[in-house]
Design an enzyme around this catalytic site. Sequence first.
Site, short mmCIF file in Angstrom:
data_model
loop_
_atom_site.label_atom_id
_atom_site.label_comp_id
_atom_site.label_asym_id
_atom_site.label_seq_id
_atom_site.Cartn_x
_atom_site.Cartn_y
_atom_site.Cartn_z
N LYS A 69 0.80 -1.23 0.00
CA LYS A 69 0.00 0.00 0.00
C LYS A 69 0.83 1.29 0.00
CE LYS A 69 -4.31 -1.67 2.02
NZ LYS A 69 -5.31 -1.50 3.07
N ASP A 105 -10.16 2.79 1.62
CA ASP A 105 -10.41 2.19 2.95
C ASP A 105 -11.26 3.13 3.79
OD1 ASP A 105 -9.06 -0.23 2.72
OD2 ASP A 105 -7.14 0.60 3.40
N GLY A 128 -7.52 2.88 17.67
CA GLY A 128 -6.57 2.36 16.70
C GLY A 128 -5.84 3.48 15.99
N GLY A 130 -3.50 2.22 13.25
CA GLY A 130 -2.84 1.49 12.16
C GLY A 130 -3.34 2.01 10.81
N GLY A 131 -3.12 1.19 9.76
CA GLY A 131 -3.48 1.64 8.41
C GLY A 131 -4.95 1.96 8.26
P1 NDP Z 1 -2.55 -2.47 11.53
O1 NDP Z 1 -1.71 -3.66 11.88
O2 NDP Z 1 -1.98 -1.39 10.69
O3 NDP Z 1 -3.05 -1.76 12.92
C1 NDP Z 1 -3.58 -2.55 13.96
C2 NDP Z 1 -4.16 -1.61 15.02
O4 NDP Z 1 -4.77 -2.44 16.02
C3 NDP Z 1 -3.13 -0.75 15.74
O5 NDP Z 1 -3.73 0.44 16.17
C4 NDP Z 1 -2.78 -1.64 16.95
O6 NDP Z 1 -2.28 -0.91 18.04
C5 NDP Z 1 -4.16 -2.16 17.28
N1 NDP Z 1 -4.14 -3.40 18.06
C6 NDP Z 1 -3.92 -4.67 17.61
N2 NDP Z 1 -4.02 -5.54 18.62
C7 NDP Z 1 -4.32 -4.82 19.74
C8 NDP Z 1 -4.56 -5.16 21.11
N3 NDP Z 1 -4.51 -6.41 21.54
N4 NDP Z 1 -4.84 -4.15 21.97
C9 NDP Z 1 -4.91 -2.86 21.55
N5 NDP Z 1 -4.69 -2.48 20.27
C10 NDP Z 1 -4.40 -3.45 19.37
O7 NDP Z 1 -3.87 -3.07 10.91
P2 NDP Z 1 -4.94 -2.31 9.97
O8 NDP Z 1 -5.16 -0.95 10.53
O9 NDP Z 1 -4.55 -2.44 8.55
O10 NDP Z 1 -6.24 -3.20 10.15
C11 NDP Z 1 -7.00 -3.16 11.37
C12 NDP Z 1 -8.30 -3.91 11.16
O11 NDP Z 1 -9.12 -3.21 10.23
C13 NDP Z 1 -8.10 -5.32 10.59
O12 NDP Z 1 -8.85 -6.21 11.37
C14 NDP Z 1 -8.67 -5.28 9.20
O13 NDP Z 1 -9.32 -6.50 8.89
C15 NDP Z 1 -9.68 -4.14 9.32
N6 NDP Z 1 -9.87 -3.48 8.02
C16 NDP Z 1 -11.14 -3.51 7.53
C17 NDP Z 1 -11.41 -2.96 6.31
C18 NDP Z 1 -12.82 -3.05 5.79
O14 NDP Z 1 -13.05 -2.73 4.63
N7 NDP Z 1 -13.80 -3.42 6.60
C19 NDP Z 1 -10.37 -2.29 5.50
C20 NDP Z 1 -9.07 -2.30 6.11
C21 NDP Z 1 -8.86 -2.90 7.33
P3 NDP Z 1 -0.68 -0.55 18.15
O15 NDP Z 1 -0.47 0.67 17.32
O16 NDP Z 1 -0.49 -0.35 19.61
O17 NDP Z 1 0.05 -1.77 17.63
#
Ligand code: NDP
Length: 280
Positions: A69, A105, A128, A130-131
Site C-alpha cells: 500500500k 479504505d 486504533g 494502524g493503516g
Molecule cells: P494495523 O496492523 O496497521 O493496525 C492494527 C491496530 O490495532 C493498531 O492500532 C494496533 O495498536 C491495534 N491493536 C492490535 N491488537 C491490539 C490489542 N490487543 N490491543 C490494543 N490495540 C491493538 O492493521 P490495519 O489498521 O490495517 O487493520 C486493522 C483492522 O481493520 C483489521 O482487522 C482489518 O481487517 C480491518 N480493516 C477492515 C477494512 C474493511 O473494509 N472493513 C479495510 C481495512 C482494514 P498498536 O499501534 O499499539 O500496535
Amino acid sequence: MNFLLPLTGSFAMPAAENPTVAMIEAAFRHHGLDWRYLNCEVEPQNLEDAVRGARAMGWRGFNCSIPHKVAVINYLDGLGKSAEIIGAVNTIVLRDNKLIGENTDGRGFVSALQKVVDPADKKVVLFGAGGAARAVAVEIALAGAAQITIVNRSQDRGEKLSQLLNEKTPTPANFVLWREPFFIPKDTNIVIHATSIGLFPDVDAMPNIDVSSLTAKMIVADGIHNPPLTRFLMAAQAHGCVTVDGLSMLVQQGVIGIKYWTGVDVNPKIMSEALIKLKL
Ligand code: NDP
C-alpha cells in the site's frame, strides 16, 4: 473486455474464495459489465515490474493490499487528495493514461457511516492508529468532523496520527494512551473501533472499552468485517446504539472502486450477498 488487477501481497487464495474478487465479479455480472477482476500474488521485489506490466497491458486499474500500500506509490503518476494525506493507497485508477493512487479504505467507511449519520460537526472517538484507522480518521476529518480523539495502545503511532490530523486536515485531534478500560465521554456522537481486535479467529476478543459508558445516542462502528457482528457491536446494540459493521465498509469500498474504474454505480446489495455466500 476491460481488466482490473488486484495486487496482493504474500497472500494468495483461490479466486472463488477471495472476498474482493467474489463481490466485484458479482457486481460485474449483475450489471452486465464486460470487465474482469483477477487476483494476482506479487512478491514485494516484483512490485515495480507488476505495475509496469499493468501499464503495458492497458489494465484499467488495480487494488493492492498489505504489504504494497505504501511502496506502490513510488511507481504511480499521482495521488488523490486523501491518499496523499494518508500516505497509502489501495486502489489505482488509469486516468488520462496516468496511474493515480486513491485510498478507498476510509472513503468506504465514511460512505457506510453516512447511511446512518453525517460525520460533519460530530465528535468522534476512534480506537486504533494502524493503516485502517489512519484512512478512516483522515476521511472523517475531510468530511467535517468537529473533533477526533485517537485512542491507541502504542503512543508513537497514536501521537503521529493525531499530529497528522492537526497538521493536514481542518479537524482538531487529540491522543489518549490506551491502558485502562476506556470510558467514552458523554458528548461523543460517533465511536469507531478500527483495531484488529475481534477479527476471525479471535472472535471472542473484546476491545478494552468500558461499554457501560455507551449511550443510545451514540453511533458505534467496527471496521472488522469477519465476523460482521463483533462482540463489541453486540455490546453496543445491547446499549441501544445504532451500529455500522465492517462488511458494509468493505462493500462500499468495492462500490467506490468500481465507480472509479468503470463510471458505473453498482448495487451494494449484490456485493453483500456475494460476501455472505462466502460466510463472511
Ligand atoms: P494495523 O496492523 O496497521 O493496525 C492494527 C491496530 O490495532 C493498531 O492500532 C494496533 O495498536 C491495534 N491493536 C492490535 N491488537 C491490539 C490489542 N490487543 N490491543 C490494543 N490495540 C491493538 O492493521 P490495519 O489498521 O490495517 O487493520 C486493522 C483492522 O481493520 C483489521 O482487522 C482489518 O481487517 C480491518 N480493516 C477492515 C477494512 C474493511 O473494509 N472493513 C479495510 C481495512 C482494514 P498498536 O499501534 O499499539 O500496535
